[in-house]
Design a protein around this motif. Structure first.
Motif, mmCIF file in Angstrom:
data_model
loop_
_atom_site.group_PDB
_atom_site.id
_atom_site.type_symbol
_atom_site.label_atom_id
_atom_site.label_comp_id
_atom_site.label_asym_id
_atom_site.label_seq_id
_atom_site.Cartn_x
_atom_site.Cartn_y
_atom_site.Cartn_z
ATOM 1 N N CYS A 1 9.116 1.358 -1.272
ATOM 2 C CA CYS A 1 7.729 1.012 -1.433
ATOM 3 C C CYS A 1 7.616 -0.168 -1.739
ATOM 4 C CB CYS A 1 7.129 1.965 -2.537
ATOM 5 S SG CYS A 1 5.299 1.951 -2.820
ATOM 6 N N VAL A 2 6.564 -1.072 -1.045
ATOM 7 C CA VAL A 2 6.380 -2.357 -1.639
ATOM 8 C C VAL A 2 4.954 -2.603 -2.233
ATOM 9 C CG1 VAL A 2 7.898 -3.382 0.106
ATOM 10 C CG2 VAL A 2 5.459 -2.951 0.938
ATOM 11 N N GLY A 3 4.281 -1.620 -2.490
ATOM 12 C CA GLY A 3 3.030 -1.784 -3.219
ATOM 13 C C GLY A 3 1.727 -0.777 -2.693
ATOM 14 N N TYR A 4 0.657 -0.787 -3.370
ATOM 15 C CA TYR A 4 -0.217 0.225 -3.048
ATOM 16 C C TYR A 4 -1.597 -0.742 -2.659
ATOM 17 C CZ TYR A 4 2.430 3.561 -5.308
ATOM 18 O OH TYR A 4 3.341 4.354 -5.585
ATOM 19 N N GLY A 5 -2.258 -0.155 -1.515
ATOM 20 C CA GLY A 5 -3.695 -0.803 -1.063
ATOM 21 C C GLY A 5 -4.822 0.190 -1.426
ATOM 22 N N PRO A 6 -5.519 -0.173 -2.238
ATOM 23 C CA PRO A 6 -6.730 0.799 -2.852
ATOM 24 C C PRO A 6 -7.756 0.627 -1.460
ATOM 25 C CG PRO A 6 -6.600 -1.350 -4.153
ATOM 26 C CD PRO A 6 -5.275 -1.351 -3.259
ATOM 27 N N PRO A 7 -8.504 1.926 -1.492
ATOM 28 C CA PRO A 7 -8.348 3.102 -2.112
ATOM 29 C C PRO A 7 -7.259 4.079 -1.435
ATOM 30 C CG PRO A 7 -10.282 3.289 -0.779
ATOM 31 C CD PRO A 7 -9.855 1.765 -0.755
ATOM 32 N N ALA A 8 -7.114 5.095 -2.101
ATOM 33 C CA ALA A 8 -6.032 5.949 -1.603
ATOM 34 C C ALA A 8 -6.544 6.762 -0.452
ATOM 35 C CB ALA A 8 -5.708 7.102 -2.586
ATOM 36 N N ASN A 9 -5.657 7.278 0.400
ATOM 37 C CA ASN A 9 -5.991 7.827 1.968
ATOM 38 C C ASN A 9 -6.987 7.490 2.392
ATOM 39 O OD1 ASN A 9 -3.938 9.770 1.169
ATOM 40 N ND2 ASN A 9 -5.375 10.623 -0.433
ATOM 41 N N ASP A 10 -7.041 6.053 2.873
ATOM 42 C CA ASP A 10 -8.089 5.420 3.465
ATOM 43 C C ASP A 10 -7.189 4.616 4.742
ATOM 44 O OD1 ASP A 10 -9.763 3.866 4.548
ATOM 45 O OD2 ASP A 10 -11.060 3.248 2.845
ATOM 46 N N VAL A 11 -7.630 5.212 6.053
ATOM 47 C CA VAL A 11 -6.987 4.846 7.364
ATOM 48 C C VAL A 11 -7.303 3.346 7.398
ATOM 49 C CG1 VAL A 11 -8.572 5.209 8.927
ATOM 50 C CG2 VAL A 11 -6.128 5.162 9.243
ATOM 51 N N HIS A 12 -8.183 2.631 6.760
ATOM 52 C CA HIS A 12 -8.294 1.011 7.169
ATOM 53 C C HIS A 12 -7.296 0.336 6.072
ATOM 54 C CE1 HIS A 12 -12.412 2.929 7.327
ATOM 55 N NE2 HIS A 12 -12.514 1.896 8.230
ATOM 56 N N ASN A 13 -6.454 0.990 5.373
ATOM 57 C CA ASN A 13 -5.520 0.256 4.430
ATOM 58 C C ASN A 13 -4.300 0.231 5.054
ATOM 59 O OD1 ASN A 13 -7.800 0.672 2.830
ATOM 60 N ND2 ASN A 13 -6.571 1.766 1.402
ATOM 61 N N THR A 14 -4.186 -0.180 6.367
ATOM 62 C CA THR A 14 -2.773 -0.500 7.150
ATOM 63 C C THR A 14 -2.224 -1.368 6.824
ATOM 64 O OG1 THR A 14 -3.849 0.801 8.912
ATOM 65 C CG2 THR A 14 -1.718 -0.500 9.454
#
Length: 194
Positions: free
Chosen positions: A72-85
């Protein structure tokens, strides 16, 4: 007489998908026999996840196996959003450079600690610029190892549209060994809002 693609290789059972309709994030990079893959995963809807977790793993084609568990290299907000590729590129020395995908927040950058593998760890993720309301990563690595990033970002600075927020095509770069430079505006939407 034909092309043999080999057997499919499972990456994840929880991958959130690829938002390639905008930005065209790079999901993989290869060098020699090694293929490096990045993806975002779905989390449980009731979990308190800080965003879409971005994972990286390296597959060795010659050995026909993954070199380790996903990192895991980090988190992209918000959760469960396909835009967060998320996006991944490789430089001339084999180091992996990653950005978490987001939908209205700053991207987070991390680099592999060793060349040609995701499994020796990554630097701590750092935001590419505080306050950017960003999405739709377009990331490439130039021949001089400069990272070039284009993306959509919302602005409410009133410079072009004094009444409301508006979309911009932003550009940032990170020269080898340097920090991310401040965003430059490449294009401005002709109208406000969406």
């Amino acid at each position: 007489g034909g092309v043999d693609l080999g057997d499919p290789v499972t990456v994840s059972q929880k991958a959130i998908g690829i938002s390639s309709h905008s930005g065209i994030p790079s999901a993989l990079a290869s060098r020699g026999d090694r293929v490096h893959v990045i993806w975002g995963e779905a989390t449980e809807p009731d979990a308190d996840a800080p965003g879409v977790p971005a994972y990286v793993a390296t597959y060795d084609r010659a050995r026909g196996r993954w070199l380790g568990d996903p990192v895991c290299v980090g988190y992209g907000p918000p959760a469960n959003d396909v835009h967060n590729t998320p996006s991944l590129v490789i430089d001339s020395e084999g180091y992996l450079h990653t950005l978490t995908g987001t939908h209205g927040s700053p991207f987070a950058y991390a680099r592999s600690r060793a060349p040609d593998t995701a499994h020796e760890g990554f630097t701590e993720p750092v935001l590419v610029e505080e306050g950017l309301r960003s999405t739709y990563i377009g990331l490439v690595c130039g021949p001089d190892d400069t990272l070039h990033l284009v993306f959509r970002t919302w602005t409410e600075d009133g410079e072009y549209h004094p009444v409301s927020h508006y979309a911009n095509l932003g550009y940032k770069r990170r020269q080898k060994g340097g920090d991310w430079e401040p965003m430059r505006r490449l294009a401005v939407a002709p109208f406000t809002e969406y």
